[in-house]
Design an enzyme around this catalytic site. Structure first.
Site, short mmCIF file in Angstrom:
data_model
loop_
_atom_site.label_atom_id
_atom_site.label_comp_id
_atom_site.label_asym_id
_atom_site.label_seq_id
_atom_site.Cartn_x
_atom_site.Cartn_y
_atom_site.Cartn_z
N HIS A 1 67.75 -14.77 -13.38
CA HIS A 1 69.00 -14.07 -12.97
C HIS A 1 68.82 -13.60 -11.53
O HIS A 1 68.16 -12.60 -11.27
CB HIS A 1 69.26 -12.87 -13.88
CG HIS A 1 70.54 -12.15 -13.57
ND1 HIS A 1 71.46 -11.81 -14.53
CD2 HIS A 1 71.06 -11.69 -12.40
CE1 HIS A 1 72.48 -11.19 -13.97
NE2 HIS A 1 72.26 -11.09 -12.67
N HIS B 1 70.78 -13.19 -7.49
CA HIS B 1 71.91 -13.28 -6.54
C HIS B 1 71.36 -13.66 -5.17
O HIS B 1 70.51 -12.94 -4.63
CB HIS B 1 72.63 -11.93 -6.43
CG HIS B 1 73.21 -11.47 -7.74
ND1 HIS B 1 74.48 -11.81 -8.15
CD2 HIS B 1 72.67 -10.72 -8.74
CE1 HIS B 1 74.70 -11.27 -9.35
NE2 HIS B 1 73.62 -10.62 -9.72
N ARG C 1 73.76 -14.74 -2.64
CA ARG C 1 74.87 -14.63 -1.67
C ARG C 1 75.05 -15.96 -0.94
O ARG C 1 74.66 -17.01 -1.41
CB ARG C 1 74.66 -13.47 -0.69
CG ARG C 1 74.23 -12.15 -1.33
CD ARG C 1 75.15 -11.63 -2.40
NE ARG C 1 74.77 -10.27 -2.82
CZ ARG C 1 75.08 -9.77 -4.01
NH1 ARG C 1 75.76 -10.48 -4.91
NH2 ARG C 1 74.73 -8.53 -4.31
N LYS D 1 78.55 -18.24 -16.56
CA LYS D 1 78.42 -16.78 -16.51
C LYS D 1 79.71 -16.08 -16.89
O LYS D 1 80.77 -16.36 -16.31
CB LYS D 1 78.00 -16.38 -15.09
CG LYS D 1 77.80 -14.90 -14.88
CD LYS D 1 76.58 -14.38 -15.63
CE LYS D 1 76.55 -12.88 -15.67
NZ LYS D 1 75.62 -12.29 -14.74
N HIS E 1 77.30 -10.66 -18.62
CA HIS E 1 77.21 -9.29 -18.11
C HIS E 1 77.87 -8.42 -19.18
O HIS E 1 79.09 -8.36 -19.27
CB HIS E 1 77.91 -9.13 -16.76
CG HIS E 1 77.84 -7.72 -16.24
ND1 HIS E 1 77.09 -7.36 -15.16
CD2 HIS E 1 78.39 -6.57 -16.71
CE1 HIS E 1 77.19 -6.05 -14.97
NE2 HIS E 1 77.98 -5.56 -15.90
N HIS F 1 70.32 -8.82 -17.92
CA HIS F 1 69.91 -7.48 -17.48
C HIS F 1 70.21 -6.39 -18.51
O HIS F 1 70.98 -5.47 -18.25
CB HIS F 1 70.49 -7.13 -16.11
CG HIS F 1 71.97 -7.33 -15.91
ND1 HIS F 1 72.91 -7.03 -16.86
CD2 HIS F 1 72.68 -7.79 -14.84
CE1 HIS F 1 74.12 -7.30 -16.39
NE2 HIS F 1 74.00 -7.76 -15.17
N LEU G 1 74.23 -2.11 -11.58
CA LEU G 1 74.94 -2.22 -12.85
C LEU G 1 74.26 -3.27 -13.73
O LEU G 1 73.83 -4.28 -13.20
CB LEU G 1 76.41 -2.59 -12.62
CG LEU G 1 77.23 -1.46 -11.99
CD1 LEU G 1 78.61 -1.97 -11.58
CD2 LEU G 1 77.38 -0.29 -12.97
N ASP H 1 67.70 -9.91 -11.37
CA ASP H 1 68.99 -9.38 -10.91
C ASP H 1 68.85 -8.82 -9.50
O ASP H 1 69.54 -7.86 -9.13
CB ASP H 1 69.55 -8.33 -11.87
CG ASP H 1 71.01 -7.98 -11.57
OD1 ASP H 1 71.69 -8.80 -10.93
OD2 ASP H 1 71.45 -6.89 -11.96
#
Ligand SMILES: NC(=O)N[C@@H](CC(=O)O)C(=O)O
Ligand SMILES: [Zn+2]
Ligand SMILES: [Zn+2]
Length: 345
Positions: free
Chosen positions: A13, A15, A17, A99, A136, A174, A219, A247
């Protein structure tokens, strides 16, 4: 123990960008991880196979020279995702999961799902193809307290969803509560979870006592100590249902240190070291390799990495900040603090 050698870990997991931010953060993950499941919450989101394959090329181009880091792509599920798009994604061999963001639940989730019933055809296709749904897991209902949103999601959304699609592979991303850890432990083997390093190391006091610390704000939000303990117990249990997903969610310093700061902790630069720190707290370093390097690929039906990494007990200090997009800086979690374990090389 002063050194540990593990099969190279993967991040299930992550990110990364896009644009200059992507260029800034890819090397940190590429240095540690063999592969990573790449989150599709760009602006606009990655909703088609075509977009996912183009994004993959941009990630590959941002790798340091000689890096074998492999991005595993995902699609962003919307109310309009068709079964055909899922089939196209699966046939590409490069898109590994889809996702689910409940609309409005987190950073860049405005195009997310308003009601999972609207995605039944797409989800049925995923169940048929064995493509995991990554969730999520938080409700967005304004009446539900932010600390309860994960537990309520399990009852209201997740349980009915897996009853409707019993063959669907699901990764609860997460997870942050004892409730989620118990749900996953008791569920069939089609259901797994990722756990971040920060949710294994910190509770909400770390974020809120003695001043508000925006770099701990992510989060789902950090919870009480008893939840942290339950997550650490799950991660170190040896159960193949729980595996590594950082995450790591980069935001520029100014977007975090703000009157309305963004959610997300940037943990990629010290990911495996943070996990080692957490596992050592409960004397479970011998369980780190399963969690970090074996159970993820086993769940996704991919081979385990064939090379190794070595962690050495050698204190080092995380930098106060690092370069980020367009001349901005980014503050890693635990900036300026010292860690006991260091990845060699
Ligand atoms: N975890 C976070 O706090 N933020 C993530 C989104 C997410 O994973 O929910 C982000 O993209 O910034
Ligand atoms: Zn999320
Ligand atoms: Zn995330």
């Amino acid at each position: 123990m002063n050194a540990i050698t593990l099969t190279r870990p993967d991040d299930w997991h992550l990110h990364l960008r896009d644009g200059t931010a992507l260029q800034a953060v890819v090397p940190a993950s590429a240095r540690q991880m063999g592969r990573a499941i790449i989150m599709p919450n760009l602006k606009p989101p990655v909703t088609t196979t075509r977009q996912a394959l183009a994004y993959r090329e941009r990630i590959l181009a941002a790798r340091p020279e000689g890096s074998a880091f492999e991005p595993l792509m995902t699609l962003y599920l919307t109310d309009n995702t068709s079964a055909e798009e899922i089939e196209r994604a699966h046939a590409s061999g490069l898109v590994h999961a889809v996702k689910l963001y409940p609309a409005g639940a987190t950073t860049n989730s405005d195009s997310g799902v308003t009601d999972t019933a609207r995605c039944d055809a797409a989800i049925a296709a995923m169940a048929r193809l064995g493509m995991p749904l990554l969730v999520h897991g938080e409700v967005t209902d304004g009446e539900i307290d932010i600390f309860d949103r994960e537990a309520v999601f399990i009852e209201r959304v997740l349980k009915p969803l897996v009853e409707r699609h019993p063959d669907l592979k699901v990764v609860c991303e997460h997870i942050t509560t004892a409730d989620a850890a118990r749900f996953v432990s008791e569920a069939p083997n089609t259901i797994a979870a990722t756990i971040t390093a920060h949710h294994l190391l910190f509770n909400r006091n770390h974020m809120l006592v003695g001043g508000i610390r925006p770099h701990y704000y992510c989060l789902p939000i950090l919870k009480r100590e008893r939840h942290r303990e339950a997550l650490l117990a799950a991660a170190t249990s040896g159960s193949p249902k729980f595996f590594l997903g950082t995450d790591s969610a980069p935001h520029a310093r100014g977007d975090k240190e703000s009157a309305c700061g963004c959610a997300g902790a940037y943990t990629a630069p010290a990911a495996i070291e943070l996990y080692a720190t957490a596992f050592e707290q409960v004397d479970a370093l011998d369980r780190l390799e399963g969690f970090a390097s074996h159970f993820g690929p086993d769940f996704y039906g991919l081979p385990r990495n064939r090379d190794n990494v070595t962690l050495v007990r050698e204190p080092w200090e995380l930098p106060a900040s690092l370069p980020y997009a367009d001349g901005q800086r980014i503050v890693p979690l635990l900036a300026g603090e010292s860690l006991a374990w260091r990845l060699r090389g």
